[in-house]
Scaffold this active site. Structure first.
Site, PDB file in Angstrom:
ATOM      1  CB  VAL A  14      56.058  24.778  -2.636  1.00 27.17           C
ATOM      2  CG1 VAL A  14      56.023  26.292  -2.621  1.00 27.17           C
ATOM      3  CG2 VAL A  14      56.670  24.255  -1.345  1.00 27.17           C
ATOM      4  CB  THR A  16      49.939  21.937  -5.223  1.00 30.12           C
ATOM      5  OG1 THR A  16      50.567  20.951  -6.041  1.00 30.12           O
ATOM      6  CG2 THR A  16      48.460  21.680  -5.160  1.00 30.12           C
ATOM      7  CE  LYS A  45      62.336  15.777 -10.771  1.00 35.05           C
ATOM      8  NZ  LYS A  45      62.137  15.887  -9.363  1.00 35.05           N
ATOM      9  CE  LYS A 105      67.207  24.327   1.902  1.00 34.13           C
ATOM     10  NZ  LYS A 105      66.235  23.412   2.285  1.00 34.13           N
ATOM     11  N   GLY A 134      60.134  29.118   5.609  1.00 32.96           N
ATOM     12  CA  GLY A 134      58.853  29.012   4.886  1.00 32.96           C
ATOM     13  C   GLY A 134      57.914  30.192   4.958  1.00 32.96           C
ATOM     14  CE  LYS A 205      65.635  26.136   5.616  1.00 39.00           C
ATOM     15  NZ  LYS A 205      64.889  25.122   6.366  1.00 39.00           N
TER      16      LYS A 205
HETATM   17  N1  HSE Z   1      63.739  20.353   5.631  1.00 36.50           N
HETATM   18  C1  HSE Z   1      63.396  21.655   6.097  1.00 36.50           C
HETATM   19  C2  HSE Z   1      62.993  21.594   7.571  1.00 36.50           C
HETATM   20  C3  HSE Z   1      62.289  22.330   5.362  1.00 36.50           C
HETATM   21  O1  HSE Z   1      62.895  20.518   8.148  1.00 36.50           O
HETATM   22  O2  HSE Z   1      62.772  22.652   8.129  1.00 36.50           O
HETATM   23  C4  HSE Z   1      62.724  22.897   4.066  1.00 36.50           C
HETATM   24  O3  HSE Z   1      63.648  23.918   4.224  1.00 36.50           O
END
Ligand code: HSE
Length: 428
Positions: A14, A16, A45, A105, A134, A205
């Site tokens: 993200v 990048t 990192k 999140k 997203g 979420k």
């Molecule tokens: N792991 C999540 C998904 C994406 O599969 O939707 C990041 O929130």
């Protein structure tokens, strides 16, 4: 105009994408906000990791504190992930008067209220559009687009990994294990997929979305969660036969100012628009008292979709900076939280029972439903060619969660029932 300086925590997928969009769309972004946006410092990192963008090495540090403590920086964009340490960076950045854009999140679901309170105290913005679904601008939509309406229901496919797995099982008859294996090979599922497949990612979420939608402080522990690891391809075949698709649905409902929030594999009527959301795509269906049905669809993850939400938040922060209105509370979770009891949570149920194939079995089973006042919509019995069981498929009318739990408990003592093979919520 004086440039706005941004500190970026994290330069993975993200991060990048964020650099790409900020640099690639600079002319358009600065014309919207009235000054250039410069990524001033980036913490990573590992400096040796190969990356497919070129970044001036003098901007890079391995210590996030270098970014947080840099007095030149106006806005921190956090795309490194993590919870405890990241929370510390963000609280300190707010203490220093820096605005925050985050895609995190986990952090917002677990510590959002503390972070937002700090932001309020310091008159700073904290925006987190990318933390849910997203690339879909659902957070801004709930805060601004629905500011005049009363949201009654939010249903979301907010986890792409599980939606990919269920789509593969539904469309190609794949087993859960094979679909998960493929999701891993394609990089959708992590090597430890627990948080996705057991519904935790989606629950976090849904906690964020329902807090915004219902203006009450929904915490993760308020969300009842069941994952998809128990879903078999037979269950999906039954769902299809009855006219449903199996989806991991987050469902948040309001009724008489009481709320229920859950994440569970659900059979959704195939004519419902959310039933045709397939693959890694996400969708959020929102029912408003005034507006009625709406639905928002798009990429739930991935570098550029997620980065576009992050940069849109950055634009919002900078616009506020220009207007001198940062730190305005966007959503006040003012409403007292009243969660519905199991007696008041109503939905239809699908049950697949393995039973003895002899006279009187069906009567015994239907008697249990009658005892707990659960009315049946349909009952189908068929022989199971693989063993001496018969299979009974039952769909109930709306029944309370409490009554259904009593029915299932009673079934444990009913000797004619060999096994409750499957039990799912049914919607639509
Ligand atoms: N792991 C999540 C998904 C994406 O599969 O939707 C990041 O929130």
């Amino acid at each position: 105009m004086k440039p706005v300086k941004v500190g970026l925590l994290g330069l993975g997928t993200v991060g990048t994408g964020v650099v790409r969009i900020v640099e690639g769309n600079q002319e358009d972004l600065s014309s919207q906000v009235g000054s250039p946006i410069i990524i001033e410092r980036i913490s990573v990192k590992n400096t040796e990791k190969p990356r497919d963008i070129e970044v001036d090495p003098s901007k890079i540090t391995t210590d996030p504190w270098d970014v947080i403590r840099d007095p030149e920086i106006d806005v921190i964009v956090e795309v490194m992930g993590g919870i405890a340490g990241t929370k510390e960076y963000i609280l300190e950045a707010l203490e220093r008067g820096k605005h925050i854009v985050t895609a995190n999140k986990d952090l917002m679901a677990l510590h959002g209220s503390e972070i937002l309170a700090k932001a309020q105290e310091k008159q700073c913005d904290v925006f987190y559009e990318a933390s849910v679904a997203g690339g879909i601008p659902i957070i801004r939509t709930l805060i601004e687009g629905f500011s005049s309406d009363k949201i009654m229901k939010i249903m979301g496919i907010v986890n792409g990994t599980t939606n990919y797995i269920l789509t593969k099982m539904s469309q190609e008859g794949a087993s859960y294990d094979d679909a998960l294996k493929e999701a891993k090979e394609l990089g959708y599922a992590e090597s430890d997929p627990t948080s996705d497949v057991e519904g935790l990612d989606a629950a976090r979420k849904m906690a964020i979305l329902s807090t915004l939608g219902f203006r009450t402080n929904v915490e993760l522990s308020d969300v009842s969660v069941k994952g998809i690891s128990g879903v078999s391809k037979e269950d999906i075949a039954f769902a299809k036969r009855l006219g449903y698709e199996m989806k991991l649905l987050g469902i948040a409902e309001r009724q008489n100012e009481e709320f229920s929030i859950s994440v569970e594999p659900t059979m959704i009527r195939n004519s419902h628009p959310i039933a045709s959301v397939n693959g890694v795509f996400n969708a959020v269906y929102v029912f408003g008292e005034a507006v009625g049905e709406t639905m928002f669809y798009g990429a739930g993850a991935g570098a550029m979709p997620t980065a576009t939400s992050v940069v849109a938040d950055l634009v919002a922060v900078v616009k506020n900076l220009k207007l001198g209105v940062n730190g305005l509370k966007q959503i006040v979770p003012y409403k007292q939280k009243k969660l519905k009891s199991d007696e008041d949570i109503l939905f239809k149920n699908f049950l697949l029972l393995h039973v003895d194939d002899k006279a009187g079995v069906l009567a015994k089973i239907t008697q249990v439903f009658a005892e707990y006042d659960v009315s049946l919509d349909s009952v189908v019995q068929q022989a199971n060619p693989n063993n001496t069981n018969a299979e009974i498929i039952i769909v109930t009318h709306d029944a309370s969660k409490a009554s259904m739990n009593k029915v299932l408990k009673h079934f444990e003592e009913l000797s004619v029932i060999r096994r409750v093979k499957s039990h799912y919520r049914v919607e639509g």
